[in-house]
Design a protein around this motif. Structure first.
Motif, PDB file in Angstrom:
ATOM      1  N   ALA A  19       6.114  -1.692  10.645  1.00  0.00           N
ATOM      2  CA  ALA A  19       6.025  -1.364   9.218  1.00  0.00           C
ATOM      3  C   ALA A  19       5.020  -0.243   8.991  1.00  0.00           C
ATOM      4  CB  ALA A  19       5.644  -2.593   8.402  1.00  0.00           C
ATOM      5  N   MET A  20       3.926  -0.260   9.734  1.00  0.00           N
ATOM      6  CA  MET A  20       2.917   0.795   9.596  1.00  0.00           C
ATOM      7  C   MET A  20       3.513   2.147   9.970  1.00  0.00           C
ATOM      8  SD  MET A  20      -0.865   1.037  11.334  1.00  0.00           S
ATOM      9  CE  MET A  20      -1.556  -0.264  10.319  1.00  0.00           C
ATOM     10  N   LYS A  21       4.224   2.187  11.084  1.00  0.00           N
ATOM     11  CA  LYS A  21       4.819   3.438  11.542  1.00  0.00           C
ATOM     12  C   LYS A  21       5.942   3.908  10.624  1.00  0.00           C
ATOM     13  CE  LYS A  21       5.650   3.416  16.029  1.00  0.00           C
ATOM     14  NZ  LYS A  21       5.899   2.928  17.411  1.00  0.00           N
ATOM     15  N   ARG A  51       3.258   6.098  -2.781  1.00  0.00           N
ATOM     16  CA  ARG A  51       4.416   6.828  -3.314  1.00  0.00           C
ATOM     17  C   ARG A  51       4.275   7.077  -4.818  1.00  0.00           C
ATOM     18  NH1 ARG A  51       6.911   3.969   0.767  1.00  0.00           N
ATOM     19  NH2 ARG A  51       7.533   2.203  -0.514  1.00  0.00           N
ATOM     20  N   LYS A  52       3.563   6.202  -5.536  1.00  0.00           N
ATOM     21  CA  LYS A  52       3.332   6.391  -6.977  1.00  0.00           C
ATOM     22  C   LYS A  52       2.288   7.475  -7.248  1.00  0.00           C
ATOM     23  CE  LYS A  52       4.195   1.627  -8.446  1.00  0.00           C
ATOM     24  NZ  LYS A  52       3.551   0.432  -9.014  1.00  0.00           N
ATOM     25  N   PHE A  53       1.409   7.716  -6.283  1.00  0.00           N
ATOM     26  CA  PHE A  53       0.314   8.677  -6.439  1.00  0.00           C
ATOM     27  C   PHE A  53       0.346   9.693  -5.293  1.00  0.00           C
ATOM     28  CE2 PHE A  53      -0.962   4.878  -8.703  1.00  0.00           C
ATOM     29  CZ  PHE A  53      -1.549   5.353  -9.860  1.00  0.00           C
ATOM     30  N   PRO A  85       4.088   8.004   7.510  1.00  0.00           N
ATOM     31  CA  PRO A  85       4.655   9.240   6.953  1.00  0.00           C
ATOM     32  C   PRO A  85       4.025   9.666   5.624  1.00  0.00           C
ATOM     33  CG  PRO A  85       6.396   7.776   7.699  1.00  0.00           C
ATOM     34  CD  PRO A  85       5.122   6.996   7.747  1.00  0.00           C
ATOM     35  N   LEU A  86       3.343   8.757   4.943  1.00  0.00           N
ATOM     36  CA  LEU A  86       2.724   9.061   3.656  1.00  0.00           C
ATOM     37  C   LEU A  86       1.263   9.517   3.799  1.00  0.00           C
ATOM     38  CD1 LEU A  86       4.110   5.973   1.710  1.00  0.00           C
ATOM     39  CD2 LEU A  86       5.018   8.313   1.704  1.00  0.00           C
ATOM     40  N   VAL A 139       0.842  -1.199   0.000  1.00  0.00           N
ATOM     41  CA  VAL A 139       0.000   0.000   0.000  1.00  0.00           C
ATOM     42  C   VAL A 139       0.879   1.251   0.000  1.00  0.00           C
ATOM     43  CG1 VAL A 139      -1.660   1.341   1.385  1.00  0.00           C
ATOM     44  CG2 VAL A 139      -2.021  -1.116   1.021  1.00  0.00           C
ATOM     45  N   ALA A 140       1.921   1.250   0.797  1.00  0.00           N
ATOM     46  CA  ALA A 140       2.838   2.399   0.844  1.00  0.00           C
ATOM     47  C   ALA A 140       3.480   2.637  -0.522  1.00  0.00           C
ATOM     48  CB  ALA A 140       3.906   2.177   1.917  1.00  0.00           C
TER      49      ALA A 140
END
Length: 159
Positions: free
Chosen positions: A127-129, A98-100, A134-135, A93-94
């Motif tokens: 991993a979530m944190k 980053r692509k959008f 940040p995104l 998902v991250a």
């Protein structure tokens, strides 16, 4: 073609067969304010209002591909992220976020069901944190989730 130009919210999350939470509730809430939705399903669950009986995680590539397809097919105004289930899904998902980067994301971290069953695998909070928070422009944990995310004691009240 008119549907493509209408603003959408991309809902990323798990199902709840009882209809009490998850993507079913998100679709209902978003539709109530007159906005269309599109989906990326992270997990299928078998649950009642009292218990989570079974959970099947979607492959991370499937989640990412669903997100990309929805983002390409629609005018997505925002992304609402709920149940992610695994660290690998969080990373996928991250990568899409980053692509959008022009599409704002809201993270409603789903860590456990109301009945207490874990809905995020052990170790995935890191991993979530690290990779996802940040995104996101907004993170909306409830008080027990906030305690888990911050490694602090649960709040005794809302103050």
């Amino acid at each position: 073609m008119a549907m493509r130009r209408e603003p959408h919210v991309l809902v990323v999350g798990g199902s709840d067969s009882s209809g009490g939470a998850g993507i079913a509730r998100d679709i209902e809430t978003i539709s109530a304010v007159g906005v269309r939705t599109c989906l990326a399903v992270t997990a299928l669950t078998v649950q009642t209002h009292d218990a989570v009986i079974e959970i099947h995680h979607s492959p991370p590539s499937m989640v990412a591909n669903q997100m990309c397809a929805a983002l390409q097919a629609n005018d997505v105004a925002t992304i609402k992220i709920g149940m992610l289930a695994t660290a690998k899904i969080i990373v996928a998902v991250a990568a899409v976020l980053r692509k959008f980067p022009q599409v704002p994301a809201v993270l409603d971290p789903v860590l456990a069901s109301t009945s207490g069953r874990a809905l995020l695998e052990a170790g995935a909070i890191a991993a979530m944190k690290r990779d996802l928070m940040p995104l996101c422009c907004i993170v909306t944990p409830n008080l027990p989730e906030l305690a888990l995310l911050t490694g602090s004691e649960p709040a005794s009240d809302e103050d």
